[in-house]
Design a protein around this motif. Structure first.
Motif, PDB file in Angstrom:
ATOM      1  N   HIS A 105       0.103  14.763   2.668  1.00 56.93           N
ATOM      2  CA  HIS A 105      -0.220  13.345   2.848  1.00 56.93           C
ATOM      3  C   HIS A 105       0.790  12.681   3.782  1.00 56.93           C
ATOM      4  O   HIS A 105       0.420  11.844   4.614  1.00 56.93           O
ATOM      5  CB  HIS A 105      -0.233  12.629   1.498  1.00 56.93           C
ATOM      6  N   GLY A 106       2.056  13.049   3.650  1.00 58.38           N
ATOM      7  CA  GLY A 106       3.079  12.516   4.547  1.00 58.38           C
ATOM      8  C   GLY A 106       2.839  12.931   5.986  1.00 58.38           C
ATOM      9  O   GLY A 106       3.039  12.141   6.919  1.00 58.38           O
ATOM     10  N   MET A 107       2.413  14.190   6.182  1.00 57.40           N
ATOM     11  CA  MET A 107       2.093  14.655   7.533  1.00 57.40           C
ATOM     12  C   MET A 107       0.919  13.863   8.109  1.00 57.40           C
ATOM     13  O   MET A 107       0.919  13.499   9.288  1.00 57.40           O
ATOM     14  CB  MET A 107       1.785  16.147   7.505  1.00 57.40           C
ATOM     15  N   GLY A 108      -0.068  13.599   7.270  1.00 59.61           N
ATOM     16  CA  GLY A 108      -1.207  12.808   7.728  1.00 59.61           C
ATOM     17  C   GLY A 108      -0.797  11.406   8.134  1.00 59.61           C
ATOM     18  O   GLY A 108      -1.231  10.893   9.169  1.00 59.61           O
ATOM     19  N   PHE A 109       0.066  10.777   7.319  1.00 60.37           N
ATOM     20  CA  PHE A 109       0.531   9.435   7.661  1.00 60.37           C
ATOM     21  C   PHE A 109       1.351   9.450   8.948  1.00 60.37           C
ATOM     22  O   PHE A 109       1.230   8.547   9.779  1.00 60.37           O
ATOM     23  CB  PHE A 109       1.364   8.862   6.512  1.00 60.37           C
ATOM     24  N   ALA A 110       2.187  10.479   9.107  1.00 59.61           N
ATOM     25  CA  ALA A 110       2.994  10.583  10.334  1.00 59.61           C
ATOM     26  C   ALA A 110       2.096  10.726  11.559  1.00 59.61           C
ATOM     27  O   ALA A 110       2.326  10.093  12.600  1.00 59.61           O
ATOM     28  CB  ALA A 110       3.948  11.770  10.228  1.00 59.61           C
ATOM     29  N   LEU A 111       1.045  11.553  11.454  1.00 57.20           N
ATOM     30  CA  LEU A 111       0.101  11.703  12.570  1.00 57.20           C
ATOM     31  C   LEU A 111      -0.588  10.374  12.882  1.00 57.20           C
ATOM     32  O   LEU A 111      -0.765  10.010  14.052  1.00 57.20           O
ATOM     33  CB  LEU A 111      -0.944  12.764  12.235  1.00 57.20           C
ATOM     34  N   PHE A 158      -2.488  -1.013   8.386  1.00 63.28           N
ATOM     35  CA  PHE A 158      -2.760  -1.423   7.006  1.00 63.28           C
ATOM     36  C   PHE A 158      -3.563  -0.351   6.264  1.00 63.28           C
ATOM     37  O   PHE A 158      -3.231   0.020   5.131  1.00 63.28           O
ATOM     38  CB  PHE A 158      -3.515  -2.751   7.017  1.00 63.28           C
ATOM     39  N   VAL A 159      -4.613   0.156   6.896  1.00 63.42           N
ATOM     40  CA  VAL A 159      -5.447   1.179   6.268  1.00 63.42           C
ATOM     41  C   VAL A 159      -4.648   2.460   6.043  1.00 63.42           C
ATOM     42  O   VAL A 159      -4.717   3.084   4.972  1.00 63.42           O
ATOM     43  CB  VAL A 159      -6.698   1.450   7.131  1.00 63.42           C
ATOM     44  N   SER A 160      -3.862   2.865   7.057  1.00 61.76           N
ATOM     45  CA  SER A 160      -3.077   4.090   6.939  1.00 61.76           C
ATOM     46  C   SER A 160      -2.017   3.961   5.846  1.00 61.76           C
ATOM     47  O   SER A 160      -1.832   4.870   5.024  1.00 61.76           O
ATOM     48  CB  SER A 160      -2.408   4.413   8.276  1.00 61.76           C
ATOM     49  N   GLY A 161      -1.305   2.833   5.855  1.00 67.11           N
ATOM     50  CA  GLY A 161      -0.284   2.619   4.837  1.00 67.11           C
ATOM     51  C   GLY A 161      -0.872   2.564   3.440  1.00 67.11           C
ATOM     52  O   GLY A 161      -0.304   3.107   2.482  1.00 67.11           O
ATOM     53  N   GLY A 162      -2.036   1.920   3.310  1.00 68.38           N
ATOM     54  CA  GLY A 162      -2.691   1.857   2.010  1.00 68.38           C
ATOM     55  C   GLY A 162      -3.108   3.231   1.515  1.00 68.38           C
ATOM     56  O   GLY A 162      -2.970   3.552   0.327  1.00 68.38           O
ATOM     57  N   ALA A 163      -3.632   4.049   2.434  1.00 72.34           N
ATOM     58  CA  ALA A 163      -4.045   5.402   2.048  1.00 72.34           C
ATOM     59  C   ALA A 163      -2.838   6.228   1.601  1.00 72.34           C
ATOM     60  O   ALA A 163      -2.896   6.954   0.594  1.00 72.34           O
ATOM     61  CB  ALA A 163      -4.745   6.081   3.222  1.00 72.34           C
ATOM     62  N   PHE A 164      -1.731   6.140   2.322  1.00 70.73           N
ATOM     63  CA  PHE A 164      -0.531   6.896   1.962  1.00 70.73           C
ATOM     64  C   PHE A 164       0.032   6.402   0.637  1.00 70.73           C
ATOM     65  O   PHE A 164       0.473   7.188  -0.221  1.00 70.73           O
ATOM     66  CB  PHE A 164       0.497   6.789   3.075  1.00 70.73           C
ATOM     67  N   SER A 165       0.011   5.102   0.430  1.00 71.47           N
ATOM     68  CA  SER A 165       0.507   4.524  -0.819  1.00 71.47           C
ATOM     69  C   SER A 165      -0.328   4.977  -2.018  1.00 71.47           C
ATOM     70  O   SER A 165       0.198   5.180  -3.113  1.00 71.47           O
ATOM     71  CB  SER A 165       0.504   2.997  -0.721  1.00 71.47           C
ATOM     72  N   ASP A 166      -1.647   5.132  -1.813  1.00 68.33           N
ATOM     73  CA  ASP A 166      -2.540   5.540  -2.896  1.00 68.33           C
ATOM     74  C   ASP A 166      -2.497   7.043  -3.157  1.00 68.33           C
ATOM     75  O   ASP A 166      -3.083   7.518  -4.138  1.00 68.33           O
ATOM     76  CB  ASP A 166      -3.978   5.127  -2.579  1.00 68.33           C
ATOM     77  N   SER A 167      -1.861   7.807  -2.266  1.00 72.31           N
ATOM     78  CA  SER A 167      -1.765   9.251  -2.460  1.00 72.31           C
ATOM     79  C   SER A 167      -0.586   9.573  -3.379  1.00 72.31           C
ATOM     80  O   SER A 167       0.134   8.672  -3.837  1.00 72.31           O
ATOM     81  CB  SER A 167      -1.589   9.955  -1.110  1.00 72.31           C
ATOM     82  N   ASP A 168      -0.379  10.865  -3.630  1.00 68.34           N
ATOM     83  CA  ASP A 168       0.761  11.259  -4.464  1.00 68.34           C
ATOM     84  C   ASP A 168       2.025  11.512  -3.645  1.00 68.34           C
ATOM     85  O   ASP A 168       3.009  12.062  -4.152  1.00 68.34           O
ATOM     86  CB  ASP A 168       0.422  12.494  -5.304  1.00 68.34           C
ATOM     87  N   LEU A 169       2.006  11.144  -2.360  1.00 73.15           N
ATOM     88  CA  LEU A 169       3.145  11.248  -1.455  1.00 73.15           C
ATOM     89  C   LEU A 169       3.620  12.687  -1.255  1.00 73.15           C
ATOM     90  O   LEU A 169       4.787  12.934  -0.937  1.00 73.15           O
ATOM     91  CB  LEU A 169       4.327  10.381  -1.938  1.00 73.15           C
TER      92      LEU A 169
END
Length: 391
Positions: free
Chosen positions: A232-238, A217-228
């Motif tokens: 940021h995508g690499m961070g979410f993938a990690l 939830f926290v990771s998805g929320g952070a990625f959603s709040d970024s500019d994609l």
């Protein structure tokens, strides 16, 4: 859904091993509660103010919520959740945990009395129900609960009323130190040899999965709040890969055979308490890791604050610190990959001290992947290892 007969208030041996829908409903509160803890941590990280005192304050709030969950799980391991007393225990605990979770953002400040008052109210109501419904067939008495309640209520409320944060922390730490032995003694006396091992293990597995869900939830929320963007995508993938590795390390194989380990133990009650303590450490590590995921997803290539490594590297390390003794408890040994992983995380600290957060996140994820690969190689061609509990 309630069972009015006296004989239906205690879990029957044939059906007591599975968690009920009502217990899963209760767990939903802790999705919210763990999210409040994560957001409090992140507020401190982003403000640059996460020092030892701030970390200790959040830890005390987390321990209060954990104790609410653990004592409720212990109660429902003996009392049928769908009986009238069982429903009262679950719903009152849900209400108390919700109020405590709502208070978490200012739980050590202006909402301290709300947080402490909710916990004390639930504890008092449980004992009142115990005395009103003495027909519940339990071994032992309410004496341990009375002693721990009497000894802990004063520091809980007094700590909420004082205005000095260090004194409040000391009083609340004292309250928890009083409550925990009372819970252990009361649980062992109350449960006796009839510990619902499969039920308790399933409940611990479920709360661990909830902590992983909070990290998602926290990771998805952070990625959603970024500019994609790509970083940021690499961070979410990690972060996603790291969450999968945490799941894999936990369940293969100690987490998977925990029910058999508790039921096969010489002292199932003691084994259950030890398992709960190990899960407390592991879940703390997952929650802290989730904060780390958010930090390097939101700011992957920016300037890293040194205290961010507490979450990015310290979260996985804390998880492994709980997972290693958990494996010892279940199998009577510790895999070298856990210890090597801890060493590797420690060696990463100077290497990524001035690196962007994404680099530190990549290092932590690589360590977790390495542990999983080592586990897979060790298990290749071997029969699944049976539990060999020490207790």
């Amino acid at each position: 859904m309630d069972e009015p007969g006296r004989e239906r208030r205690v879990r029957e041996e044939a059906s007591w091993q599975r968690a009920t829908i009502l217990e899963l409903f209760f767990d939903l509160v802790f999705v919210f509660a763990l999210n409040r803890i994560s957001l409090r941590l992140l507020d401190d990280f982003h403000s640059g103010g996460l020092g030892l005192s701030e970390f200790a304050e959040t830890l005390l709030l987390f321990l209060g919520l954990w104790f609410m969950w653990q004592t409720t799980a212990a109660l429902t391991s003996r009392v049928r959740p769908d009986s009238r007393p069982g429903q009262f225990f679950v719903f009152s605990s849900m209400a108390g945990a919700t109020v405590m979770a709502v208070s978490v953002p200012q739980g050590f400040e202006e909402r301290a009395l709300v947080f402490a008052g909710a916990w004390v109210a639930v504890r008092v109501s449980r004992l009142l129900v115990y005395f009103l419904v003495r027909q519940v067939r339990t071994k032992g008495s309410a004496l341990p609960g009375l002693l721990s309640l009497g000894g802990s209520t004063v520091p809980w409320i007094a700590g909420a009323l004082v205005h000095d944060p260090p004194l409040r922390g000391a009083l609340w730490a004292l309250a928890l130190a009083i409550e925990f032995p009372g819970f252990v003694v009361g649980f062992r006396q109350w449960a006796g040899s009839q510990v619902a091992g499969e039920h308790l293990a399933e409940r611990l597995q479920q709360i661990f999965l909830i902590s992983l869900g909070e990290a998602v939830f926290v990771s998805g929320g952070a990625f959603s709040d970024s500019d994609l963007a790509l970083p940021h995508g690499m961070g979410f993938a990690l972060a996603f890969v790291a969450i999968v590795q945490l799941w894999r390390i936990y369940f293969y194989r100690a987490g998977l055979v925990l029910p058999q380990a508790i039921t096969a133990a010489r002292d199932p009650a003691r084994q259950s308490v030890a398992a709960a303590l190990n899960h407390l450490v592991m879940i703390s590590g997952v929650v802290l890791s989730g904060a780390g995921f958010e930090l390097y997803i939101i700011n992957p290539t920016g300037r890293s604050e040194p205290n961010w490594l507490v979450a990015i590297l310290g979260g996985p390390a804390l998880f492994l610190l709980g997972r290693a003794p958990f494996e010892l408890q279940v199998f009577g040994r510790i895999s070298r990959s856990r210890l090597i992983g801890l060493l590797a995380l420690g060696l990463l600290i100077p290497a990524v001290w001035h690196a962007p957060p994404l680099v530190a996140g990549a290092g932590a994820t690589a360590v977790l992947v390495g542990i999983v690969v080592a586990d897979a190689r060790r298990a290749r061609g071997r029969e699944p290892e049976p539990p060999a509990p020490l207790m």
